[in-house]
Design a protein around this motif. Sequence first.
Motif, PDB file in Angstrom:
ATOM      1  N   GLU A 213      36.719  68.645  37.447  1.00 41.87           N
ATOM      2  CA  GLU A 213      35.774  68.655  36.166  1.00 41.87           C
ATOM      3  C   GLU A 213      35.973  68.145  35.441  1.00 41.87           C
ATOM      4  N   ALA A 214      37.020  69.438  35.239  1.00 41.31           N
ATOM      5  CA  ALA A 214      37.619  69.455  33.548  1.00 41.31           C
ATOM      6  C   ALA A 214      38.946  68.765  33.208  1.00 41.31           C
ATOM      7  N   GLY A 215      38.983  67.898  34.261  1.00 46.51           N
ATOM      8  CA  GLY A 215      40.207  66.379  33.794  1.00 46.51           C
ATOM      9  C   GLY A 215      38.899  65.295  33.349  1.00 46.51           C
ATOM     10  N   GLU A 216      37.590  65.275  34.060  1.00 46.09           N
ATOM     11  CA  GLU A 216      36.424  64.103  34.164  1.00 46.09           C
ATOM     12  C   GLU A 216      36.605  64.293  32.431  1.00 46.09           C
ATOM     13  N   GLN A 217      36.000  65.929  32.343  1.00 44.11           N
ATOM     14  CA  GLN A 217      35.571  65.812  30.202  1.00 44.11           C
ATOM     15  C   GLN A 217      37.070  65.696  29.143  1.00 44.11           C
ATOM     16  N   ALA A 218      38.459  65.920  29.882  1.00 46.49           N
ATOM     17  CA  ALA A 218      39.454  65.752  29.061  1.00 46.49           C
ATOM     18  C   ALA A 218      38.965  64.096  28.649  1.00 46.49           C
ATOM     19  N   ALA A 219      39.283  63.350  29.988  1.00 49.44           N
ATOM     20  CA  ALA A 219      38.927  61.567  30.131  1.00 49.44           C
ATOM     21  C   ALA A 219      37.664  61.258  29.150  1.00 49.44           C
ATOM     22  N   PHE A 220      36.615  62.152  29.112  1.00 53.02           N
ATOM     23  CA  PHE A 220      35.314  61.776  29.048  1.00 53.02           C
ATOM     24  C   PHE A 220      35.288  62.061  27.614  1.00 53.02           C
ATOM     25  N   ASP A 221      35.926  63.103  27.034  1.00 49.68           N
ATOM     26  CA  ASP A 221      35.749  63.420  25.404  1.00 49.68           C
ATOM     27  C   ASP A 221      36.911  62.770  24.637  1.00 49.68           C
TER      28      ASP A 221
ATOM     29  N   ILE B 177      44.423  66.650  25.026  1.00 53.43           N
ATOM     30  CA  ILE B 177      43.857  66.908  24.236  1.00 53.43           C
ATOM     31  C   ILE B 177      43.517  66.342  22.331  1.00 53.43           C
ATOM     32  N   GLU B 178      44.535  67.692  22.303  1.00 51.40           N
ATOM     33  CA  GLU B 178      44.879  67.299  20.967  1.00 51.40           C
ATOM     34  C   GLU B 178      45.578  66.123  20.253  1.00 51.40           C
ATOM     35  N   VAL B 179      46.597  66.134  21.140  1.00 54.48           N
ATOM     36  CA  VAL B 179      47.745  65.219  21.440  1.00 54.48           C
ATOM     37  C   VAL B 179      47.013  63.318  21.608  1.00 54.48           C
ATOM     38  N   GLY B 180      46.261  63.730  22.261  1.00 54.99           N
ATOM     39  CA  GLY B 180      45.503  62.209  22.569  1.00 54.99           C
ATOM     40  C   GLY B 180      44.581  62.318  21.019  1.00 54.99           C
TER      41      GLY B 180
ATOM     42  N   THR C 202      50.025  77.517  30.457  1.00 54.94           N
ATOM     43  CA  THR C 202      50.040  77.203  29.205  1.00 54.94           C
ATOM     44  C   THR C 202      51.951  77.679  29.065  1.00 54.94           C
ATOM     45  N   SER C 203      51.465  77.665  27.969  1.00 54.12           N
ATOM     46  CA  SER C 203      53.297  76.797  26.965  1.00 54.12           C
ATOM     47  C   SER C 203      53.335  77.517  25.493  1.00 54.12           C
ATOM     48  N   TYR C 204      54.452  78.356  25.504  1.00 54.34           N
ATOM     49  CA  TYR C 204      54.286  79.150  24.602  1.00 54.34           C
ATOM     50  C   TYR C 204      52.722  79.906  24.109  1.00 54.34           C
ATOM     51  N   ALA C 205      52.222  80.334  24.703  1.00 56.17           N
ATOM     52  CA  ALA C 205      50.669  80.691  25.026  1.00 56.17           C
ATOM     53  C   ALA C 205      49.255  79.995  24.746  1.00 56.17           C
ATOM     54  N   GLN C 206      50.269  78.060  24.923  1.00 53.53           N
ATOM     55  CA  GLN C 206      49.534  76.939  23.838  1.00 53.53           C
ATOM     56  C   GLN C 206      48.903  76.794  25.085  1.00 53.53           C
ATOM     57  N   ASN C 207      47.127  76.460  25.424  1.00 55.00           N
ATOM     58  CA  ASN C 207      47.367  75.848  26.848  1.00 55.00           C
ATOM     59  C   ASN C 207      47.140  74.473  27.130  1.00 55.00           C
ATOM     60  N   VAL C 208      48.117  74.570  28.200  1.00 57.68           N
ATOM     61  CA  VAL C 208      49.087  72.425  27.528  1.00 57.68           C
ATOM     62  C   VAL C 208      47.559  72.069  28.062  1.00 57.68           C
ATOM     63  N   LEU C 209      46.445  72.070  28.435  1.00 59.61           N
ATOM     64  CA  LEU C 209      45.110  71.131  28.799  1.00 59.61           C
ATOM     65  C   LEU C 209      44.309  70.584  26.877  1.00 59.61           C
ATOM     66  N   GLN C 210      43.893  72.031  26.670  1.00 63.96           N
ATOM     67  CA  GLN C 210      44.180  71.788  25.839  1.00 63.96           C
ATOM     68  C   GLN C 210      44.843  70.890  24.321  1.00 63.96           C
ATOM     69  N   HIS C 211      45.773  71.493  24.732  1.00 63.87           N
ATOM     70  CA  HIS C 211      47.126  70.196  23.855  1.00 63.87           C
ATOM     71  C   HIS C 211      47.016  69.509  24.216  1.00 63.87           C
TER      72      HIS C 211
ATOM     73  N   ALA D 281      47.411  54.868  22.889  1.00 62.01           N
ATOM     74  CA  ALA D 281      47.706  56.274  22.556  1.00 62.01           C
ATOM     75  C   ALA D 281      46.716  57.469  22.969  1.00 62.01           C
ATOM     76  N   LYS D 282      46.158  57.081  22.726  1.00 59.51           N
ATOM     77  CA  LYS D 282      45.161  58.451  23.629  1.00 59.51           C
ATOM     78  C   LYS D 282      45.207  58.430  24.601  1.00 59.51           C
ATOM     79  N   ARG D 283      45.426  57.665  25.671  1.00 59.54           N
ATOM     80  CA  ARG D 283      45.448  57.395  27.059  1.00 59.54           C
ATOM     81  C   ARG D 283      46.816  58.498  27.558  1.00 59.54           C
ATOM     82  N   MET D 284      47.591  57.415  26.406  1.00 55.22           N
ATOM     83  CA  MET D 284      49.229  58.022  26.069  1.00 55.22           C
ATOM     84  C   MET D 284      49.767  59.492  26.031  1.00 55.22           C
ATOM     85  N   GLY D 285      48.662  60.186  25.218  1.00 54.33           N
ATOM     86  CA  GLY D 285      48.688  61.320  24.422  1.00 54.33           C
ATOM     87  C   GLY D 285      48.315  62.853  25.533  1.00 54.33           C
ATOM     88  N   LEU D 286      47.349  61.873  26.277  1.00 53.66           N
ATOM     89  CA  LEU D 286      46.671  63.050  27.232  1.00 53.66           C
ATOM     90  C   LEU D 286      47.619  62.995  28.456  1.00 53.66           C
TER      91      LEU D 286
END
Length: 520
Positions: free
Chosen positions: A300-308, A340-343, A329-338, A360-365
């Motif tokens: 669900e988290a993966g589908e929600q990220a792709a949907f967003d 999505i943010e990069v996307g 996490t990477s340096y305490a940053q959540n990688v999924l949130q990171h 570009a969004k697909r590459m970022g995700l």
Amino acid sequence: MNEYSFIIGVIGIGLGFAVAYWMKGKLSSEKMRAAEEESHRIVDDAKRRSDTLLKEAKLEAKDKLFKMKSEFDAETRETRNELKKEERRLIQKEENLDRKIEQADRKERELSREEKKIAKREAEVEQAELKYSELLEEQKQQLEKISGLTAEQAKELLIRAIENEARYEGAKLIKRIENEAKEEADKRAKKIIATAIQRYAGDFVAERTVSVVQLPNDEMKGRIIGREGRNIRALEASTGIDLIIDDTPEAVILSGFNPVRREVARLSLMRLISDGRIHPARIEDVVKKVGHEVDVVIKEAGEQAAFDLGVHGIHNELIKVIGRLKFRTSYAQNVLQHSIEVGFLSGIMAAELGLNQKLAKRMGLLHDIGKAIDHEVEGPHALIGSKLAKKYGESQKIIQAIASHHEEAPPSSVYDFLIQAADGLSGARPGARKELLENYVKRLEDLEKIANSFDGVSNSYAIQAGREMRVLVDSGILSDEEATLLSKDIAKKIEESLTFPGQIKVMVIRETRAVEYANK
């Protein structure tokens, strides 16, 4: 017609003779005489006819011969006229050739005269060159006496002087070009990045790299351990996670490399604590059930990220890998949130640049999907992610962008640089990441050590939490232009030697201080 009549006459004569011969044998002697008379008459008629035919044939032959002669005479006259014309043309051509030959002879004589003059001049030039060579050699010897240097030494000094001057001029040119390019690039880049930042608001970091489960009281620690440690062993065997139960009041620490297993262990322990029934059989049932629930949450988290992000058509297994980043996490940053943010940042900057926003969004995700399994597969997460994307049918552009976002592979398109910029922007913004004190101090020390390793550097300082280097140089050793080159060399060495998020600004400061004392 006449020839035909002649032939008929001849045939008639033959027939007459035949008839006469036949009748001579059959008829009686009286009739033979009559037949002979008749045959003579037929022969005479045939002779007369043949004479007439011969006369007519001779007349026709004369007419034809006359006509042929007339035609031949006419053709002969025409041929003679054409020959006369051709003869006149040939005479004209011959006259032209004679004139051209005469001109060529005249030019050849002129060229011969010029060649003699040139040969004479060449001889004079050779003599002058010999004279100048002697003068130069004499002058060279005098200069060597005066300067006390040989020609090779003087040449080496001159080459060094020219090299220094060229380096100085090149540094000035580089500085001017860089300033002009930076002014234009800074305006454009600041506008794009500012637009991207304004249009996206990220969360501050709040997660940690280890999971902690709060207990209602310290007595629960004994129940978790169980008789002779059977409960804690069952938990560790079922989840693959180490449980650390120490003197920390009302808390249990879960430690493990796999973030998904750590989350399964955390949820399972919380459910067992709330339920109160803690024994090996119950532990196995709860862990199994929570594992299925976490798999659903991951998908669900993966589908929600792709949907967003509005990214569609991603393989189901790749969706699950994206969902696993929720617990990484990477340096305490959540990688999924990171991701999505990069996307979002990539899409915004791509739109500003007129590029394909969805690509570009697909590459970022997908750029950090390698982090979901980097604890299971050896190698840099960028290359792991690119292989994973290739396995599940992503395009070559996306594979290249994933592989090159930390330059494990050389960038080959504007999208690769776009993902690098968005990744750096997401990781370097204030509040995005935390760093351990030991790593932070070591990074600052390494930065200063790199800067101090260059000649002419008197001191260096890492400021702005290691995002800027202030390098002080000796003005008597380095010029302004050499200081510009030094900043590039230091930045290049930092890129090659250290791993860091975002970018580090290198500022080289050169100043001249004049000090004098007034005495009385």
